[in-house]
Design an enzyme around this catalytic site. Structure first.
Site, PDB file in Angstrom:
ATOM      1  CD  GLU A  10      -2.756  -1.296  -0.059  1.00 47.76           C
ATOM      2  OE1 GLU A  10      -3.065  -0.259  -0.684  1.00 47.76           O
ATOM      3  OE2 GLU A  10      -3.092  -2.425  -0.468  1.00 47.76           O
ATOM      4  CB  CYS A  20      -1.620   6.913   2.771  1.00 50.24           C
ATOM      5  SG  CYS A  20      -2.584   5.960   3.944  1.00 50.24           S
TER       6      CYS A  20
END
Ligand code: NAD
Length: 541
Positions: free
Chosen positions: A293, A327
């Protein structure tokens, strides 16, 4: 050998404590901060359950007070990686053979320890080492981390119950084997919960792990490792290797026993690791699973039917909580001309109330950015906006790294929807706004859809239901986590499985059943109860 079928009950999300003035949790957390600040600890490697001090140390400091050394971490390299591979091999069979509920018991116990007696330790170490406010630490270093451990255990129980159909005369089964070899877990600085899930999810599934934490999260991550040990994690199942990127990464990825990479961090690092695995592919005993990720360029898109106060409120929380170092942080925003003046006024009024400072002072909404490198990168982007003809800094922009790495909440206004800060991940408290003509709604949606190479999170704001549906359809591939009339951050385990596509990652959704499949290798087993004794078929007659 178990002689009963055990069952885990469905967990609940760990409730968050408020830390409001006068609460007992506030006092206890403040006492823990004081205790941790009063000492400088050593952070060893933990290999096969034993501590190793390499003597090659790295100072772990508070980002909001970089003169304060919290710990001296002993950095690992090739030698420690070799020892860890050896230790993991020794631990592998017994761990994999342990009934699943015994493995789950370790992670459930760790969750209870984190929710209980070590809650203050996890939160305080995350606050000091990663500069999170009490609230930002609580929701993840306590809340999300417990959720990962508890829900993954429950997901695993459900997953292994899934068995194939067996016609009469036959018994079909599948076994969910762990991978052969070790999983290399590489975690980022910004979430203690993610750091726990990186080695935790593969280990729960019966794998052995080499875990390389981020240098700027060594502090909380080390305490987490000791809690896992206290919870009964057998020696060698997870090996804790504090080290600098390639010093640990190169020897780990060069091992023929690599069975998987579990990564969260920037896209650039992930590309490097994936390429290295590609280059080594012929040397591995099995094709390594790659789960990663990575970054985001997360958007807020407002339609003319939206409420400017709602838009501005969501933008403030999503862009500035944890200094924009999520993020999922909102970093580009599209606002129609008709709403801009009210949205801007609300942003100006509310951002003026935000204070930035030492997270031990609970009145602050924001702490420091993680280190000097991040500070320079973020202020570099702000300078670009100051110098550009098609952008201006309209709110904030101040930064000071004399005591801590402080960057104030910043809004850039641009007339160019492809201005650099609309496209590149900054990973700091900087939101860039593009104001579009109301009549150009459709083409601006197209721009939003195609501007970024990332596709992690995005939020749309509108009242009109037709419009909401249309926006959601058009932006289908632009975000793996999509929010309607809500900010694009703060996904919760078991509620919004998290992950993005395009250059945001492999979208395996941490904290979900599909994620656990990546750490398992199924074996199909067919058993015939009355095997045939004649090899011919009826059609041959
Ligand atoms: P980073 O890429 O700088 O570092 C991540 C990890 O990789 C660290 O442990 C680092 O030491 C390690 N690393 C670097 N080079 C390596 C090498 N050659 N071999 C082995 N390990 C190596 O990222 P960061 O600054 O820690 O984290 C921020 C990034 O993470 C942002 O891009 C953010 O968007 C992303 N992130 C994504 C998610 C998500 O779920 N998509 C969640 C959190 C963070």
């Amino acid at each position: 050998m178990s002689i009963a079928k055990f069952h885990l009950r469905e967990p609940k999300n760990e409730p968050y404590l408020s830390y409001a003035p006068g609460t007992p949790e506030r006092e206890a957390l403040q006492a823990e901060l004081k205790r941790l600040k009063s000492q400088t600890i050593e952070i060893p490697a933990i290999i096969g359950g034993k501590e190793f001090k390499t003597g090659n140390t790295y100072d772990v400091v508070c980002p909001h007070n970089h003169g304060h050394v919290l710990a001296k971490a002993h950095l690992c390299g090739e030698k420690e990686v070799a020892m860890a591979i050896d230790a993991s091999k020794k631990a592998q069979k017994d761990w994999a053979d342990l009934p699943w509920e015994e493995r789950a018991a370790v992670f459930n116990k760790a969750a209870d320890l984190i929710a209980g007696r070590y809650r203050n330790l996890m939160n305080a170490s995350t606050m000091l080492g990663q500069s999170k406010t009490a609230q930002q630490a609580e929701i993840e270093a306590a809340g999300e981390l417990c959720d990962f451990f508890r829900f993954n255990s429950w997901y695993y129980q459900r997953l292994i119950e899934d068995q194939p159909y067996s016609p009469d005369g036959m018994w079909n089964r599948v076994e969910y084997r762990p991978l052969e070899g070790f999983v290399f877990g590489v975690s980022p600085f910004n979430f203690t919960a993610i750091a726990g899930n990186i080695p935790g999810a593969p280990a729960l599934c019966g794998n052995v792990v080499l875990w390389k934490p981020s240098p700027t999260a060594f502090y909380s991550n080390y305490f987490l490792m000791t809690i896992l040990q206290e919870a009964g994690l057998p020696d060698g199942v997870i090996n804790f290797l504090p080290g600098m990127g390639a010093d640990v990464g190169d020897p780990a990825l060069a091992s023929p026993d690599l069975s998987g990479l579990h990564f969260t961090g920037s896209a650039g690092t992930f590309h490097h690791l994936w390429k290295t695995i590609g280059n080594n592919i012929e040397t591995y005993k099995t094709y390594p699973r790659i789960v990663g990720e990575t970054g985001g360029k997360d958007f807020i898109f407002a339609h003319e039917s939206a409420d400017p106060v709602v838009i501005a409120t969501a933008a403030i929380r999503a862009a500035y909580e944890y200094q924009g170092q999520k993020c999922s942080a909102a970093s580009r925003m599209y606002v129609p001309q008709s709403l801009w003046s009210d949205t801007r006024a609300h942003l100006e009024q509310e951002i003026a109330k935000i204070t930035v400072g030492d997270v031990e002072d609970f009145s602050h909404f924001m702490g420091a950015v993680i280190d000097k490198k991040a500070f320079d990168k973020i202020t570099g982007y702000i300078d670009k906006a100051r110098q550009a003809s098609d952008a201006e800094v309209i709110i904030g922009g101040d930064a000071d790294d004399s005591v801590g790495y402080f960057v104030h909440p910043t809004v850039i206004l641009t007339t160019n929807p492809h201005f650099v800060t609309m496209e590149e991940e900054i990973f700091g408290p900087v939101l860039t706004v593009y104001v579009y003509e109301d009549a150009k709604f459709e083409e601006t949606l197209d721009i939003c859809e195609s501007t970024s190479s990332y596709a992690l999170t995005g939020a749309i704001f509108a009242r009109d239901r037709h419009v909401l549906k249309h926006m959601a359809d058009k932006l289908r591939q632009a975000a793996g986590n999509f929010y309607i009339n809500d900010k694009p951050t703060a996904a919760v385990v078991n509620q919004q499985p998290f992950g993005g596509s395009r250059k945001s990652g492999t979208n395996d959704k941490a904290g979900s059943i599909p994620h656990l499949y990546r750490w398992l290798s199924m074996r199909s087993m067919k058993e015939t109860t009355d095997p045939p004794t004649d090899w011919t078929y009826p059609y041959m007659g």
